[in-house]
Design an enzyme around this catalytic site. Structure first.
Site, PDB file in Angstrom:
ATOM      1  N   SER A  18       0.832  -1.268  -0.044  1.00  0.00           N
ATOM      2  CA  SER A  18       0.089  -0.106   0.082  1.00  0.00           C
ATOM      3  C   SER A  18       0.856   1.172  -0.084  1.00  0.00           C
ATOM      4  O   SER A  18       0.455   2.322  -0.639  1.00  0.00           O
ATOM      5  CB  SER A  18      -1.063   0.125   1.044  1.00  0.00           C
ATOM      6  OG  SER A  18      -2.153  -0.879   0.808  1.00  0.00           O
ATOM      7  N   LYS A  43      -9.773  -5.627  10.364  1.00  0.00           N
ATOM      8  CA  LYS A  43     -11.006  -5.177   9.524  1.00  0.00           C
ATOM      9  C   LYS A  43     -12.350  -5.296  10.318  1.00  0.00           C
ATOM     10  O   LYS A  43     -13.181  -4.320  10.233  1.00  0.00           O
ATOM     11  CB  LYS A  43     -11.279  -6.023   8.156  1.00  0.00           C
ATOM     12  CG  LYS A  43     -10.036  -5.515   7.218  1.00  0.00           C
ATOM     13  CD  LYS A  43     -10.255  -6.146   5.771  1.00  0.00           C
ATOM     14  CE  LYS A  43      -9.062  -6.019   4.853  1.00  0.00           C
ATOM     15  NZ  LYS A  43      -9.360  -6.670   3.873  1.00  0.00           N
ATOM     16  N   GLY A  64     -14.796 -15.923   3.878  1.00  0.00           N
ATOM     17  CA  GLY A  64     -14.385 -15.369   5.084  1.00  0.00           C
ATOM     18  C   GLY A  64     -14.554 -13.721   4.692  1.00  0.00           C
ATOM     19  O   GLY A  64     -15.257 -13.120   3.940  1.00  0.00           O
TER      20      GLY A  64
HETATM   21  P1  NDP Z   1     -10.243 -15.407   5.805  1.00  0.00           P
HETATM   22  O1  NDP Z   1      -9.256 -16.143   6.872  1.00  0.00           O
HETATM   23  O2  NDP Z   1     -11.251 -14.397   6.548  1.00  0.00           O
HETATM   24  O3  NDP Z   1     -11.038 -16.538   5.040  1.00  0.00           O
HETATM   25  C1  NDP Z   1     -10.555 -17.769   4.589  1.00  0.00           C
HETATM   26  C2  NDP Z   1     -11.446 -18.237   3.817  1.00  0.00           C
HETATM   27  O4  NDP Z   1     -10.775 -19.487   3.102  1.00  0.00           O
HETATM   28  C3  NDP Z   1     -12.533 -19.300   4.368  1.00  0.00           C
HETATM   29  O5  NDP Z   1     -13.882 -19.163   3.611  1.00  0.00           O
HETATM   30  C4  NDP Z   1     -12.035 -20.616   4.509  1.00  0.00           C
HETATM   31  O6  NDP Z   1     -13.154 -21.464   4.822  1.00  0.00           O
HETATM   32  C5  NDP Z   1     -11.346 -20.665   3.385  1.00  0.00           C
HETATM   33  N1  NDP Z   1     -10.376 -21.798   3.326  1.00  0.00           N
HETATM   34  C6  NDP Z   1      -9.107 -21.776   4.226  1.00  0.00           C
HETATM   35  N2  NDP Z   1      -8.207 -22.750   3.636  1.00  0.00           N
HETATM   36  C7  NDP Z   1      -9.056 -23.420   2.720  1.00  0.00           C
HETATM   37  C8  NDP Z   1      -8.766 -24.593   2.143  1.00  0.00           C
HETATM   38  N3  NDP Z   1      -7.409 -25.348   2.184  1.00  0.00           N
HETATM   39  N4  NDP Z   1      -9.655 -25.128   1.258  1.00  0.00           N
HETATM   40  C9  NDP Z   1     -10.787 -24.427   0.952  1.00  0.00           C
HETATM   41  N5  NDP Z   1     -11.006 -23.306   1.666  1.00  0.00           N
HETATM   42  C10 NDP Z   1     -10.189 -22.954   2.632  1.00  0.00           C
HETATM   43  O7  NDP Z   1      -9.317 -14.764   4.835  1.00  0.00           O
HETATM   44  P2  NDP Z   1      -9.653 -13.651   3.798  1.00  0.00           P
HETATM   45  O8  NDP Z   1     -11.004 -13.764   3.331  1.00  0.00           O
HETATM   46  O9  NDP Z   1      -9.405 -12.491   4.649  1.00  0.00           O
HETATM   47  O10 NDP Z   1      -8.602 -13.520   2.606  1.00  0.00           O
HETATM   48  C11 NDP Z   1      -8.547 -14.764   1.694  1.00  0.00           C
HETATM   49  C12 NDP Z   1      -7.853 -14.615   0.651  1.00  0.00           C
HETATM   50  O11 NDP Z   1      -8.143 -13.713  -0.169  1.00  0.00           O
HETATM   51  C13 NDP Z   1      -6.401 -14.610   1.001  1.00  0.00           C
HETATM   52  O12 NDP Z   1      -5.813 -15.217  -0.014  1.00  0.00           O
HETATM   53  C14 NDP Z   1      -6.161 -12.968   0.940  1.00  0.00           C
HETATM   54  O13 NDP Z   1      -4.689 -12.715   0.573  1.00  0.00           O
HETATM   55  C15 NDP Z   1      -7.000 -12.648  -0.312  1.00  0.00           C
HETATM   56  N6  NDP Z   1      -7.277 -11.195  -0.153  1.00  0.00           N
HETATM   57  C16 NDP Z   1      -6.816 -10.167  -1.469  1.00  0.00           C
HETATM   58  C17 NDP Z   1      -7.218  -8.929  -1.621  1.00  0.00           C
HETATM   59  C18 NDP Z   1      -6.621  -8.171  -2.596  1.00  0.00           C
HETATM   60  O14 NDP Z   1      -6.825  -6.731  -2.516  1.00  0.00           O
HETATM   61  N7  NDP Z   1      -6.153  -9.033  -3.685  1.00  0.00           N
HETATM   62  C19 NDP Z   1      -7.962  -8.177  -0.609  1.00  0.00           C
HETATM   63  C20 NDP Z   1      -8.452  -9.316   0.701  1.00  0.00           C
HETATM   64  C21 NDP Z   1      -7.879 -10.583   0.609  1.00  0.00           C
HETATM   65  P3  NDP Z   1     -13.537 -22.027   6.200  1.00  0.00           P
HETATM   66  O15 NDP Z   1     -14.848 -20.843   6.535  1.00  0.00           O
HETATM   67  O16 NDP Z   1     -14.191 -23.352   6.173  1.00  0.00           O
HETATM   68  O17 NDP Z   1     -12.557 -21.956   7.200  1.00  0.00           O
END
Ligand code: NDP
Length: 272
Positions: free
Chosen positions: A17, A66, A129
């Site tokens: 950022s 967040k 998530g």
């Molecule tokens: P969270 O920790 O809030 O959520 C993680 C999610 O991934 C949950 O739905 C979880 O499922 C799922 N998950 C985790 N591991 C696995 C797996 N092995 N197989 C299937 N599902 C899985 O993370 P965020 O939502 O904050 O971030 C998610 C991704 O988005 C990250 O890679 C982050 O870097 C990226 N991101 C990119 C942004 C950008 O500007 N490009 C902005 C924000 C995020 P469950 O509910 O079952 O645990």
């Protein structure tokens, strides 16, 4: 004195950022400084308050704060309220405005930078998530024919479905429920790529001209994009464009000017 902004998170050293906002301020001639601020895991509110007292005008908020930011603000934009998560703070005399620009960032990257219309398309959003939560409303506002939310923990996908049901055509389930279905745009909003693994998608979910989009970014193809490529998908994108677009939307909220993003995305891709 130039106006002061920051990105706050823990960890924060990796954040792109400061680079992005520095590029925006040079490009638009805005007098501002932008720094990275590491807050203790139990000290988010205190760090924001100290930054404000030093004259800070606004902040980007990243992992893991967040949700805390959502609770801290005195006013919310509609999209932040629906997402129940805040990635942008704007400080006025007696108000902290909270916004969430992640979803608009994704929507702009897909429709403008990648030239892929969302209207009338079948969209699959994998994950439920923080990142997924922020993009549901902006995606629905772009009027896909259907938005399917699939998550490993099914009830989290169903909860998102319920929350946003009034805003468009939604379905939800786990990955097994995707069997026999295919989509025009498949968005990986899980953190599986961070663990160097794949969400357990059934084969055949990509339509002929599908776009595979991974919110994560890295120099090499993520496991999800590699999988899509092996399935014959031609259009692959990682989350760098979304990152720059969400930053541009924050910049617009703070400064009232929309910076040009393409050059910054290109420069960042060279550096990543
Ligand atoms: P969270 O920790 O809030 O959520 C993680 C999610 O991934 C949950 O739905 C979880 O499922 C799922 N998950 C985790 N591991 C696995 C797996 N092995 N197989 C299937 N599902 C899985 O993370 P965020 O939502 O904050 O971030 C998610 C991704 O988005 C990250 O890679 C982050 O870097 C990226 N991101 C990119 C942004 C950008 O500007 N490009 C902005 C924000 C995020 P469950 O509910 O079952 O645990």
């Amino acid at each position: 004195m130039s106006d002061l902004y920051a990105v706050i998170g823990n960890p924060i050293a990796h954040s792109k950022s400061p680079f992005i906002h520095n590029e925006f301020s040079l490009q638009t001639g805005q007098e501002m400084r932008y720094e990275a601020l590491l807050a203790p895991l139990d000290g988010f509110a205190e760090a924001v308050s100290a930054f404000r007292q030093h004259g800070g005008k606004g902040m980007n908020v990243t992992v893991p704060f967040k949700l805390e930011a959502y609770k801290l603000v005195t006013q919310l934009t509609e999209r932040a309220n629906m997402a129940q998560a805040v990635n942008t703070l704007k400080f006025d005399e007696d108000r902290i405005l909270g916004d969430n620009t992640d979803g608009t960032g994704l929507e702009r990257d897909i429709t403008i930078n990648l030239g892929t219309p969302i209207e009338n398309k079948r969209i699959l959003l994998m994950g439920a998530g923080g990142a997924a939560r922020g993009v549901v409303l902006p995606l629905l506002k772009a009027k896909p024919s259907i938005l399917v939310i699939a998550n490993r923990t099914k009830n989290k996908a169903q909860a998102l479905h319920q929350q946003f049901a009034a805003h468009g055509n939604l379905e939800s389930g786990d990955f097994a429920d995707l069997s026999g279905k295919n989509f025009d745009i498949i968005i990986n909003a899980t953190s599986a790529s961070l663990q160097d693994t794949l969400p357990p998608m059934p084969p055949g979910i990509f339509c002929g001209e599908a776009l595979a989009y991974d919110m994560m970014y890295s120099k090499e193809l993520t496991p999800f994009l590699e999988f899509a490529q092996k399935q014959g998908v031609k259009y692959l994108a990682d989350g760098i464009g979304m990152l720059v677009e969400q930053a541009a939307e924050s910049f617009f909220l703070w400064r009232g000017i929309r910076p040009e993003t393409k050059r910054v995305i290109d420069r960042l891709k060279q550096r990543t």
